[in-house]
Motif scaffolding. Sequence first.
Motif, PDB file in Angstrom:
ATOM      1  N   THR A 261       0.848  -1.182   0.000  1.00 27.35           N
ATOM      2  CA  THR A 261       0.000   0.000   0.000  1.00 27.35           C
ATOM      3  C   THR A 261       0.890   1.241   0.000  1.00 27.35           C
ATOM      4  O   THR A 261       2.115   1.138   0.185  1.00 27.35           O
ATOM      5  CB  THR A 261      -0.906   0.019   1.246  1.00 27.35           C
ATOM      6  N   PRO A 262       0.305   2.418  -0.173  1.00 21.44           N
ATOM      7  CA  PRO A 262       1.108   3.642  -0.061  1.00 21.44           C
ATOM      8  C   PRO A 262       1.831   3.742   1.282  1.00 21.44           C
ATOM      9  O   PRO A 262       2.946   4.270   1.366  1.00 21.44           O
ATOM     10  CB  PRO A 262       0.070   4.758  -0.230  1.00 21.44           C
ATOM     11  N   ASP A 263       1.218   3.213   2.335  1.00 20.72           N
ATOM     12  CA  ASP A 263       1.850   3.215   3.656  1.00 20.72           C
ATOM     13  C   ASP A 263       3.113   2.354   3.659  1.00 20.72           C
ATOM     14  O   ASP A 263       4.081   2.681   4.348  1.00 20.72           O
ATOM     15  CB  ASP A 263       0.875   2.703   4.715  1.00 20.72           C
ATOM     16  N   THR A 264       3.083   1.276   2.880  1.00 25.04           N
ATOM     17  CA  THR A 264       4.262   0.406   2.787  1.00 25.04           C
ATOM     18  C   THR A 264       5.458   1.189   2.270  1.00 25.04           C
ATOM     19  O   THR A 264       6.560   1.127   2.827  1.00 25.04           O
ATOM     20  CB  THR A 264       3.987  -0.791   1.847  1.00 25.04           C
ATOM     21  N   ASP A 265       5.238   1.949   1.193  1.00 26.71           N
ATOM     22  CA  ASP A 265       6.335   2.719   0.601  1.00 26.71           C
ATOM     23  C   ASP A 265       6.778   3.858   1.504  1.00 26.71           C
ATOM     24  O   ASP A 265       7.975   4.143   1.603  1.00 26.71           O
ATOM     25  CB  ASP A 265       5.901   3.254  -0.766  1.00 26.71           C
ATOM     26  N   ALA A 266       5.832   4.463   2.192  1.00 27.69           N
ATOM     27  CA  ALA A 266       6.193   5.540   3.122  1.00 27.69           C
ATOM     28  C   ALA A 266       7.021   4.997   4.278  1.00 27.69           C
ATOM     29  O   ALA A 266       8.014   5.617   4.697  1.00 27.69           O
ATOM     30  CB  ALA A 266       4.919   6.216   3.641  1.00 27.69           C
ATOM     31  N   TYR A 267       6.623   3.824   4.771  1.00 30.27           N
ATOM     32  CA  TYR A 267       7.358   3.219   5.888  1.00 30.27           C
ATOM     33  C   TYR A 267       8.738   2.750   5.433  1.00 30.27           C
ATOM     34  O   TYR A 267       9.707   2.854   6.191  1.00 30.27           O
ATOM     35  CB  TYR A 267       6.547   2.057   6.457  1.00 30.27           C
ATOM     36  N   LEU A 268       8.830   2.248   4.203  1.00 25.61           N
ATOM     37  CA  LEU A 268      10.137   1.859   3.650  1.00 25.61           C
ATOM     38  C   LEU A 268      11.070   3.070   3.656  1.00 25.61           C
ATOM     39  O   LEU A 268      12.233   2.962   4.073  1.00 25.61           O
ATOM     40  CB  LEU A 268       9.964   1.325   2.227  1.00 25.61           C
ATOM     41  N   ASN A 269      10.573   4.205   3.187  1.00 20.53           N
ATOM     42  CA  ASN A 269      11.414   5.405   3.147  1.00 20.53           C
ATOM     43  C   ASN A 269      11.837   5.832   4.550  1.00 20.53           C
ATOM     44  O   ASN A 269      12.970   6.278   4.764  1.00 20.53           O
ATOM     45  CB  ASN A 269      10.658   6.543   2.458  1.00 20.53           C
ATOM     46  N   GLU A 270      10.928   5.674   5.516  1.00 23.87           N
ATOM     47  CA  GLU A 270      11.243   6.024   6.908  1.00 23.87           C
ATOM     48  C   GLU A 270      12.324   5.106   7.468  1.00 23.87           C
ATOM     49  O   GLU A 270      13.284   5.568   8.112  1.00 23.87           O
ATOM     50  CB  GLU A 270       9.966   5.917   7.741  1.00 23.87           C
ATOM     51  N   LEU A 271      12.179   3.799   7.227  1.00 28.18           N
ATOM     52  CA  LEU A 271      13.186   2.840   7.692  1.00 28.18           C
ATOM     53  C   LEU A 271      14.538   3.121   7.056  1.00 28.18           C
ATOM     54  O   LEU A 271      15.575   3.106   7.727  1.00 28.18           O
ATOM     55  CB  LEU A 271      12.742   1.418   7.351  1.00 28.18           C
ATOM     56  N   ALA A 272      14.529   3.352   5.737  1.00 30.68           N
ATOM     57  CA  ALA A 272      15.785   3.585   5.016  1.00 30.68           C
ATOM     58  C   ALA A 272      16.491   4.838   5.525  1.00 30.68           C
ATOM     59  O   ALA A 272      17.722   4.862   5.653  1.00 30.68           O
ATOM     60  CB  ALA A 272      15.504   3.698   3.517  1.00 30.68           C
ATOM     61  N   LYS A 273      15.709   5.872   5.838  1.00 31.44           N
ATOM     62  CA  LYS A 273      16.310   7.097   6.358  1.00 31.44           C
ATOM     63  C   LYS A 273      16.956   6.849   7.709  1.00 31.44           C
ATOM     64  O   LYS A 273      18.094   7.274   7.956  1.00 31.44           O
ATOM     65  CB  LYS A 273      15.241   8.188   6.470  1.00 31.44           C
ATOM     66  N   THR A 274      16.244   6.144   8.587  1.00 29.56           N
ATOM     67  CA  THR A 274      16.789   5.850   9.912  1.00 29.56           C
ATOM     68  C   THR A 274      18.035   4.977   9.811  1.00 29.56           C
ATOM     69  O   THR A 274      19.002   5.159  10.559  1.00 29.56           O
ATOM     70  CB  THR A 274      15.739   5.145  10.785  1.00 29.56           C
ATOM     71  N   ALA A 275      18.024   4.018   8.874  1.00 29.29           N
ATOM     72  CA  ALA A 275      19.149   3.100   8.701  1.00 29.29           C
ATOM     73  C   ALA A 275      20.309   3.730   7.931  1.00 29.29           C
ATOM     74  O   ALA A 275      21.370   3.116   7.799  1.00 29.29           O
ATOM     75  CB  ALA A 275      18.681   1.839   7.983  1.00 29.29           C
ATOM     76  N   GLY A 276      20.113   4.929   7.406  1.00 28.48           N
ATOM     77  CA  GLY A 276      21.190   5.619   6.699  1.00 28.48           C
ATOM     78  C   GLY A 276      21.419   5.154   5.287  1.00 28.48           C
ATOM     79  O   GLY A 276      22.527   5.301   4.749  1.00 28.48           O
ATOM     80  N   ILE A 277      20.385   4.622   4.633  1.00 29.23           N
ATOM     81  CA  ILE A 277      20.541   4.138   3.253  1.00 29.23           C
ATOM     82  C   ILE A 277      19.520   4.776   2.313  1.00 29.23           C
ATOM     83  O   ILE A 277      19.303   4.283   1.203  1.00 29.23           O
ATOM     84  CB  ILE A 277      20.415   2.598   3.164  1.00 29.23           C
ATOM     85  N   ALA A 278      18.910   5.888   2.726  1.00 25.19           N
ATOM     86  CA  ALA A 278      17.868   6.514   1.914  1.00 25.19           C
ATOM     87  C   ALA A 278      18.371   6.909   0.529  1.00 25.19           C
ATOM     88  O   ALA A 278      17.621   6.842  -0.458  1.00 25.19           O
ATOM     89  CB  ALA A 278      17.293   7.728   2.634  1.00 25.19           C
ATOM     90  N   ASP A 279      19.643   7.305   0.441  1.00 29.52           N
ATOM     91  CA  ASP A 279      20.193   7.729  -0.851  1.00 29.52           C
ATOM     92  C   ASP A 279      20.835   6.583  -1.621  1.00 29.52           C
ATOM     93  O   ASP A 279      21.466   6.796  -2.657  1.00 29.52           O
ATOM     94  CB  ASP A 279      21.222   8.841  -0.642  1.00 29.52           C
ATOM     95  N   LEU A 280      20.656   5.340  -1.124  1.00 29.80           N
ATOM     96  CA  LEU A 280      21.266   4.180  -1.774  1.00 29.80           C
ATOM     97  C   LEU A 280      20.225   3.217  -2.351  1.00 29.80           C
ATOM     98  O   LEU A 280      20.594   2.169  -2.888  1.00 29.80           O
ATOM     99  CB  LEU A 280      22.133   3.403  -0.768  1.00 29.80           C
ATOM    100  N   LEU A 281      18.954   3.563  -2.251  1.00 29.21           N
ATOM    101  CA  LEU A 281      17.897   2.628  -2.621  1.00 29.21           C
ATOM    102  C   LEU A 281      17.883   2.280  -4.107  1.00 29.21           C
ATOM    103  O   LEU A 281      17.341   1.238  -4.497  1.00 29.21           O
ATOM    104  CB  LEU A 281      16.529   3.189  -2.202  1.00 29.21           C
TER     105      LEU A 281
END
Length: 229
Positions: A114-134
């Motif tokens: 769902t759209p929430d899935t993608d939003a949560y993915l972006n949140e996790l990636a940002k916290t994990a420090g890989i948002a710019d590596l996706l």
Amino acid sequence: MISIQDLTFTYAGGGFGLRIKELSISQGEQVAVIGPSGSGKSTLLHLIAGLLFTASGSVDVFGKSLKNTPERVVRRLRAQQLGFIFQDFGLLEYLTARANILYPYAVCSVLKRTPDTDAYLNELAKTAGIADLLHRHPKALSQGEKQRVAICRALLHRPKLILADEATGNLDPDNKTIILDLIQEIAAETGATVLAVTHDHELLPRFKRVIDFRDLRAGAETQNVKVSA
């Protein structure tokens, strides 16, 4: 959440054998497991995940006996309720980091993106420090970056049981803290159980319960290790 009784397991061809008299882990517990390399800690996680099955004895997870539950039901439970952080990452080289994180949604019909899935993915990636590596493929990632991708994949569907096999083993000290914070905070928010295999004794004070795998295999009456903060 997890109940093991009189477990025995041997890989095909003999050699390595694993015996555990008893292990019980309650819902919401966050437990670390320590012990020598090659003692069977990873095998134990695979047995709990229903990726391997015992020769005798019982492994009950989510109130179900894995050995006596149809394979399709075990697969559904694993997809919906369990997050497994593999020691070797388990990433697919032909997929980007984002696609690897979303891969369970592509192959498991019980998971609905769902759209929430993608939003949560972006949140996790940002916290994990890989948002710019996706957008990168695994070959363009460091070992630590691959580990963080694997961790985001395991946490994306907010599992009720998190099995972590050396989840912080490829990370520097700062990122170890960030990732362990992430895992434990998500577990606390969702009431998830965490069972984490680690060789890093500096992390043990972060867990309320620590099990020495040598005692677990020996069937000792007490398996808990005293840890000072």
